[in-house]
Design a protein around this motif. Structure first.
Motif, PDB file in Angstrom:
ATOM      1  N   UNK A   1      -5.198  52.071 -12.258  1.00 13.03           N
ATOM      2  CA  UNK A   1      -6.135  51.262 -12.458  1.00 13.03           C
ATOM      3  C   UNK A   1      -5.655  49.814 -13.473  1.00 13.03           C
ATOM      4  N   UNK A   2      -4.692  50.018 -14.003  1.00  9.27           N
ATOM      5  CA  UNK A   2      -4.228  48.879 -14.571  1.00  9.27           C
ATOM      6  C   UNK A   2      -3.800  47.610 -13.705  1.00  9.27           C
ATOM      7  N   UNK A   3      -3.633  48.138 -12.267  1.00  6.66           N
ATOM      8  CA  UNK A   3      -3.283  47.199 -11.448  1.00  6.66           C
ATOM      9  C   UNK A   3      -4.740  46.797 -10.705  1.00  6.66           C
ATOM     10  N   UNK A   4      -5.399  48.169 -10.164  1.00  3.36           N
ATOM     11  CA  UNK A   4      -6.435  47.913  -9.286  1.00  3.36           C
ATOM     12  C   UNK A   4      -7.628  47.259 -10.186  1.00  3.36           C
ATOM     13  N   UNK A   5      -7.923  47.702 -11.201  1.00  4.74           N
ATOM     14  CA  UNK A   5      -9.058  47.173 -12.056  1.00  4.74           C
ATOM     15  C   UNK A   5      -8.853  45.900 -12.961  1.00  4.74           C
ATOM     16  N   UNK A   6      -7.568  45.591 -13.588  1.00  7.21           N
ATOM     17  CA  UNK A   6      -7.461  44.777 -14.468  1.00  7.21           C
ATOM     18  C   UNK A   6      -6.412  43.430 -13.886  1.00  7.21           C
ATOM     19  N   UNK A   7      -5.800  43.823 -12.601  1.00  6.83           N
ATOM     20  CA  UNK A   7      -4.983  42.569 -12.171  1.00  6.83           C
ATOM     21  C   UNK A   7      -5.340  42.137 -10.683  1.00  6.83           C
ATOM     22  N   UNK A   8      -5.214  42.719  -9.738  1.00  5.36           N
ATOM     23  CA  UNK A   8      -5.309  42.365  -8.481  1.00  5.36           C
ATOM     24  C   UNK A   8      -7.019  42.019  -8.240  1.00  5.36           C
ATOM     25  N   UNK A   9      -7.414  40.801  -7.704  1.00  3.74           N
ATOM     26  CA  UNK A   9      -8.729  40.276  -7.696  1.00  3.74           C
ATOM     27  C   UNK A   9      -9.770  40.898  -6.916  1.00  3.74           C
ATOM     28  N   UNK A  10      -9.240  41.391  -5.856  1.00  6.49           N
ATOM     29  CA  UNK A  10     -10.308  41.824  -4.837  1.00  6.49           C
ATOM     30  C   UNK A  10     -10.774  43.251  -5.526  1.00  6.49           C
ATOM     31  N   UNK A  11      -9.851  44.342  -5.662  1.00  5.97           N
ATOM     32  CA  UNK A  11     -10.265  45.534  -6.326  1.00  5.97           C
ATOM     33  C   UNK A  11     -10.622  45.461  -7.770  1.00  5.97           C
ATOM     34  N   UNK A  12     -10.322  44.570  -8.474  1.00  5.35           N
ATOM     35  CA  UNK A  12     -10.844  44.157  -9.891  1.00  5.35           C
ATOM     36  C   UNK A  12     -12.359  44.089  -9.534  1.00  5.35           C
ATOM     37  N   UNK A  13     -12.838  42.975  -8.780  1.00  2.00           N
ATOM     38  CA  UNK A  13     -14.077  42.413  -8.528  1.00  2.00           C
ATOM     39  C   UNK A  13     -14.906  43.805  -8.389  1.00  2.00           C
ATOM     40  N   UNK A  14     -14.410  44.647  -7.325  1.00  2.00           N
ATOM     41  CA  UNK A  14     -15.304  45.808  -7.065  1.00  2.00           C
ATOM     42  C   UNK A  14     -15.455  46.887  -8.228  1.00  2.00           C
ATOM     43  N   UNK A  15     -14.241  46.911  -9.155  1.00  3.44           N
ATOM     44  CA  UNK A  15     -14.469  47.677 -10.408  1.00  3.44           C
ATOM     45  C   UNK A  15     -15.497  47.128 -11.321  1.00  3.44           C
ATOM     46  N   UNK A  16     -15.464  45.868 -11.458  1.00  2.00           N
ATOM     47  CA  UNK A  16     -16.424  45.288 -12.288  1.00  2.00           C
ATOM     48  C   UNK A  16     -17.877  45.483 -11.936  1.00  2.00           C
ATOM     49  N   UNK A  17     -18.183  45.396 -10.490  1.00  2.00           N
ATOM     50  CA  UNK A  17     -19.236  45.443  -9.865  1.00  2.00           C
ATOM     51  C   UNK A  17     -19.807  46.737  -9.771  1.00  2.00           C
ATOM     52  N   UNK A  18     -19.117  47.747  -9.608  1.00  2.00           N
ATOM     53  CA  UNK A  18     -19.679  49.102  -9.078  1.00  2.00           C
ATOM     54  C   UNK A  18     -19.540  49.999 -10.376  1.00  2.00           C
ATOM     55  N   UNK A  19     -18.305  49.794 -11.187  1.00  2.00           N
ATOM     56  CA  UNK A  19     -17.808  50.724 -12.199  1.00  2.00           C
ATOM     57  C   UNK A  19     -17.351  50.071 -13.591  1.00  2.00           C
ATOM     58  N   UNK A  20     -18.402  49.419 -14.107  1.00  2.00           N
ATOM     59  CA  UNK A  20     -18.308  48.962 -15.535  1.00  2.00           C
ATOM     60  C   UNK A  20     -17.562  49.782 -16.481  1.00  2.00           C
ATOM     61  N   UNK A  21     -17.951  50.932 -16.630  1.00  2.00           N
ATOM     62  CA  UNK A  21     -17.319  51.910 -17.313  1.00  2.00           C
ATOM     63  C   UNK A  21     -15.947  52.109 -17.399  1.00  2.00           C
ATOM     64  N   UNK A  22     -15.455  52.233 -15.965  1.00  2.00           N
ATOM     65  CA  UNK A  22     -14.302  52.702 -15.597  1.00  2.00           C
ATOM     66  C   UNK A  22     -13.275  51.261 -15.927  1.00  2.00           C
ATOM     67  N   UNK A  23     -14.020  50.244 -15.796  1.00  2.00           N
ATOM     68  CA  UNK A  23     -13.281  48.806 -16.019  1.00  2.00           C
ATOM     69  C   UNK A  23     -12.801  48.789 -17.379  1.00  2.00           C
ATOM     70  N   UNK A  24     -13.843  49.148 -18.487  1.00  2.00           N
ATOM     71  CA  UNK A  24     -13.605  48.977 -19.903  1.00  2.00           C
ATOM     72  C   UNK A  24     -12.791  50.191 -20.193  1.00  2.00           C
ATOM     73  N   UNK A  25     -13.060  51.404 -19.636  1.00  2.00           N
ATOM     74  CA  UNK A  25     -12.003  52.805 -19.896  1.00  2.00           C
ATOM     75  C   UNK A  25     -10.522  52.222 -19.512  1.00  2.00           C
ATOM     76  N   UNK A  26     -10.341  51.608 -18.671  1.00  2.00           N
ATOM     77  CA  UNK A  26      -8.967  51.333 -18.322  1.00  2.00           C
ATOM     78  C   UNK A  26      -8.246  50.172 -19.386  1.00  2.00           C
ATOM     79  N   UNK A  27      -9.095  49.284 -19.668  1.00  2.00           N
ATOM     80  CA  UNK A  27      -8.462  48.539 -20.878  1.00  2.00           C
ATOM     81  C   UNK A  27      -8.252  49.146 -22.111  1.00  2.00           C
ATOM     82  N   UNK A  28      -9.224  50.095 -22.355  1.00  2.00           N
ATOM     83  CA  UNK A  28      -9.028  50.765 -23.619  1.00  2.00           C
ATOM     84  C   UNK A  28      -7.972  51.855 -23.639  1.00  2.00           C
TER      85      UNK A  28
END
Length: 344
Positions: A208-235
């Motif tokens: 997820x350090x790549x999927x949710x925090x770097x690559x724009x297409x998969x990152x956009x999906x993470x922000x839209x559909x899974x904000x908790x997971x997006x935040x978890x990855x940064x944490x």
């Protein structure tokens, strides 16, 4: 094992990020080498160039280049005490291993697919990842050549990883399902394994350090559909300040419904493909086909994943009779008992 641990990696490598986050959490001092620094330091070469590469002593005390994040994580558990990343309960540790392998060997297909399938993602990765290796002062002509070489090499590897016109819709649908399952779990629990992280958490973070925090297409999906997971990855990137309690693991006897739902997702791709791959390897085939619940999966065989399946079955076999009974009940409830019991 002497500190600091020395290893080579790259920010664009999910397995590098997995091990860095693990060592921060476990308070293990390390020295991180990027690019050609390992060569300049005269470090030994691994048999196969993989990231990360750790430089660790063998039985005679001689430095060896060691790769493969899962055995490395296990070695650190044996040789470095404190803030363990493996559950004390053998049954929960087994499922921690299953989910670690799922992230390392299955979710990585989504990571590679999104990075090298869509034009914006290709553009970002090809522009920035070569600079991770060559440095920001890389000569412009060398930089241009590196971008072209690197992107072509990675795009050409898509079929090897398992991304092709047949599997692409399955990969993307699975990523969206996974995001929903993770968000439901993280709404109730800080980590996959409870209130403290296991190996599976660090493996998941790496991808997820790549999927949710770097690559724009998969990152956009993470922000839209899974904000908790997006935040978890940064944490999870730096858990050095997390206070750890021995009793913070989930109870395998009363497994969290959200974790059971996550295990059930493995039946949609990971389990049938792992079994199809193992059977193809035994036949000597170089190609596998597996009928998944949502469509047909086709790709080349992967010998390493045959070893992964064997290691999981060996870990299950090492459980005592009570542990096997308890683990079997969870496997059956999740619909993934074939992972351990299906004949090859």
């Amino acid at each position: 094992m002497q500190a600091p641990l020395v290893f080579k990696g790259s920010p664009g490598s999910p397995y590098t990020r997995k091990m860095m986050a693990l060592m921060r959490y476990r308070h293990i001092p390390y020295r991180y080498l990027v690019g050609e620094a390992a060569d300049r330091a005269g470090m030994p070469k691994p048999a196969v160039e993989l990231l990360p590469t750790f430089y660790l002593p063998d039985a005679q005390g001689q430095l060896q280049a060691v790769t493969d994040s899962t055995p490395l994580l296990r070695r650190l558990e044996r040789e470095v005490s404190g803030r363990a990343a493996r559950p004390q309960c053998a049954v929960l540790a087994f499922f921690d291993s299953v989910l670690e392998d799922f992230a390392d060997e299955w979710l990585t297909k989504a990571m590679f697919h999104y990075r090298w399938h869509y034009a914006p993602d290709i553009d970002r990765a090809s522009k920035t990842i070569p600079l991770h290796w060559g440095g920001t002062q890389l000569d412009e002509k060398v930089f241009a050549a590196s971008k072209a070489f690197f992107s072509k090499r990675q795009i050409d590897r898509l079929p090897v990883i398992g991304s092709n016109p047949t599997t692409a819709p399955l990969i993307e649908a699975g990523y969206l399902r996974l995001l929903g399952l993770l968000d439901a779990h993280f709404a109730q629990h800080a980590f996959l394994m409870g209130a403290r992280p296991g190996a599976s958490d660090f493996a998941l973070y790496g991808q997820l350090s790549q999927l949710a925090l770097f690559d724009p297409t998969s990152m956009g999906l993470a922000v839209q559909h899974a904000p908790r997971t997006f935040a978890w990855t940064g944490w999870v990137e730096d858990l050095s300040g997390l206070e750890v309690q021995d009793a913070a693991w989930l109870d395998a006897a009363q497994l969290a419904p959200s974790l059971l739902a996550l295990l059930a997702e493995l039946a949609h791709g990971y389990v049938p493909v792992m079994l199809a791959n193992a059977r193809a390897l035994l036949r000597g085939d170089k190609h596998l086909r597996a009928q998944l619940p949502h469509g047909l999966w086709e790709q080349g065989t992967v010998s390493y994943q045959g070893k992964c399946l064997r290691w999981l079955r060996e870990e299950f076999a090492a459980l005592d009779a009570t542990g096997q009974t308890q683990a079997d009940a969870i496997l059956q409830a999740a619909g993934i008992a074939d992972l351990i019991h299906a004949p090859l």
